[in-house]
Scaffold this active site. Structure first.
Site, PDB file in Angstrom:
ATOM      1  N   ALA A 272     -39.238 -28.164 -14.194  1.00 59.35           N
ATOM      2  CA  ALA A 272     -39.213 -29.401 -13.426  1.00 59.35           C
ATOM      3  C   ALA A 272     -40.418 -30.296 -13.703  1.00 59.35           C
ATOM      4  O   ALA A 272     -40.400 -31.475 -13.356  1.00 59.35           O
ATOM      5  CB  ALA A 272     -39.155 -29.078 -11.935  1.00 59.35           C
TER       6      ALA A 272
ATOM      7  N   ASP B 143     -32.428 -21.227 -15.866  1.00 60.18           N
ATOM      8  CA  ASP B 143     -33.685 -20.574 -16.224  1.00 60.18           C
ATOM      9  C   ASP B 143     -33.934 -19.302 -15.425  1.00 60.18           C
ATOM     10  O   ASP B 143     -34.445 -18.307 -15.960  1.00 60.18           O
ATOM     11  CB  ASP B 143     -34.873 -21.539 -16.101  1.00 60.18           C
TER      12      ASP B 143
END
Length: 479
Positions: free
Chosen positions: A15, A235
């Site tokens: 992110a 992920d």
């Protein structure tokens, strides 16, 4: 130096940053090298937050060229990323608009509107997914309310990692671990839930095929000898695949980065009211497994503090940990999952305001603030672990911390002390390792008789933290 050995390339998009990691096997040992790192920055426009996928695609192609320059015999590539966000494609396969970030506020009212159509208990029973406003479902309902034409024009919907795998040359499909996070995949069939799509008015023709983890989906454009593999697009699924757990132990994991995902690996769901009310979710994992876990805020608040402090001058993670160790324990417990901390910006000031509002000790130094965050994280982990043990009706004897948070020795020790459980920390690069090893296994390159976790255990030194130990942590021995 150009390597002639065969290797694999993982793009791990987080992110805040992304990187390209080369990997190659020497027997049952995986070696890795970072070849490119870049920001995954947000675009703020008209009061909304978007991802700059065009810039990210350029970085991915740059990373690929750098990897090929170092390892011309590259065998495969795969992208993993965060979940829930998606790209809507036109007939030419280009984005109809930049994809929204899950941190955008437009989804806040959408859960209540969704529950008016499908009751929360039924939604959980069908999907097994935690009811949180960032999920793809609520983002799509916001689209349906604010811009329904964009959904009607969309030829394909792809989630972030799957979109980049497609741009590299793969088929426009969604890998199952990523599909499971949308709250629109049926937990039993592992296919899109047609009844839910109809109930929410989302039965558009843009839904792609869901494919299993570890599937070859094409070849890189311009490089036909390099396979594009859907490893685990999510992920966290890659990271859990690389947990070096010993067979026979009652283990759980925390995949610790911006978010903290605490859970266990199962083969069957726990679709009880207690699991739903406790906020546990069922995300697909490698080889048909279920990641039964709870989403918690991880290092996000600390990352935002670090970003603010770096605007005033250089500061490292190591320096912050040293300052936190020197700070007294004030029992200043922050509810880091409070929506108050969800949005970016001015985090140190918000922490001070939160403490004053809730009658907590106000951190007087940077070290005290960091320690308050770390102690609050450990306390949140304890609460979630006890909920997990109650749902499993069994205790956990080993807690594996993987991801970047495994490097924070103070946090690992606080977690062992607070949770009263042995903590095994590492690998810090679990996501990239899982991605690379799934690629290797897909191509038949793992040494005979070795599992992914066997290779991880032989490739990384992990550290053991016993509850209330005063000495330095001990390295875990090989299995």
């Amino acid at each position: 130096m150009r390597e002639r050995r065969a290797g694999y390339l993982a793009f791990d998009l987080g992110a805040s940053s992304g990187r390209a990691m080369l990997g190659w096997l020497e027997g049952p040992v995986l070696h890795m090298a970072e070849v490119h790192r870049f920001e995954t920055s947000l675009i703020e426009r008209d009061g909304h937050l978007f991802w700059d996928v065009e810039a990210l695609e350029q970085e991915i192609w740059t990373g690929l060229q750098q990897a090929l320059a170092q390892m011309p015999a590259l065998r495969a590539v795969s992208v993993d990323s965060w979940a829930v966000d998606y790209v809507l494609l036109n007939r030419e396969g280009r984005p109809l608009r930049p994809p929204y970030s899950y941190r955008d506020t437009r989804t806040r009212p959408m859960m209540a509107r969704a529950f008016a159509r499908v009751a929360p208990a039924e939604l959980y029973a069908r999907t097994g997914i935690q009811l949180i406003p960032i999920n793809t479902l609520y983002q799509l309902l916001a689209d349906l309310e604010e811009d329904p034409a964009v959904l009607r024009r969309a030829e394909r919907l792809l989630l972030i990692a799957d979109y980049f795998n497609h741009r590299l040359g793969g088929q426009p499909v969604v890998e199952v671990s990523m599909a499971s996070t949308t709250q629109l995949m049926n937990v039993h069939t592992r296919q899109w839930d047609a009844e839910l799509l109809r109930a929410f008015g989302l039965d558009f023709p843009c839904w792609p095929e869901i494919v299993p983890s570890g599937q070859v989906i094409g070849q890189v454009r311009g490089h036909p000898s390099v396979a594009v593999i859907a490893s685990c697009s999510h992920d966290t699924a890659c990271a859990v695949a690389a947990v070096p757990a010993r067979p026979g132990t009652r283990w759980a994991y925390i995949s610790l980065g911006t978010w903290a995902l605490l859970g266990v690996e199962r083969t069957t769901p726990i679709l009880t009211d207690a699991a739903r009310e406790a906020g546990f979710t069922h995300e697909a994992g490698l080889d048909g497994t279920i990641r039964f876990l709870k989403n918690l805020t991880g290092l996000w608040v600390l990352q935002e503090c670090l970003r603010a402090w770096r605007q005033e001058g250089p500061v490292s993670w190591e320096a912050l940990e040293a300052e936190a160790r020197a700070a007294p324990a004030e029992r200043c417990y922050l509810d880091l999952d409070d929506p108050y901390f969800f949005e970016p910006g001015q985090m140190p000031e918000r922490i001070v305001a939160y403490c004053r509002q809730h009658g907590l000790p106000v951190p007087e130094s940077r070290g005290q603030m960091v320690r308050a965050i770390l102690e609050s994280l450990a306390r949140n982990f304890r609460r979630a672990l006890r909920q997990l043990e109650a749902l499993l009706e069994a205790p956990v004897d080993t807690l594996h911390i993987v991801g970047g948070g495994a490097r924070n020795r103070l946090l690992c020790q606080l977690t062992a002390d607070t949770c009263e459980v042995r903590v095994v920390a590492g690998p810090a690069e679990a996501t990239a390792m899982g991605n690379l090893l799934i690629q290797a296994r897909t191509l038949g390159d793992l040494p005979e008789g070795y599992t992914l976790r066997d290779v991880v255990a032989r490739s990384e030194t992990c550290w053991i933290y016993e509850p209330h130990q005063k000495s330095i942590p001990q390295p875990a021995t090989e299995r």
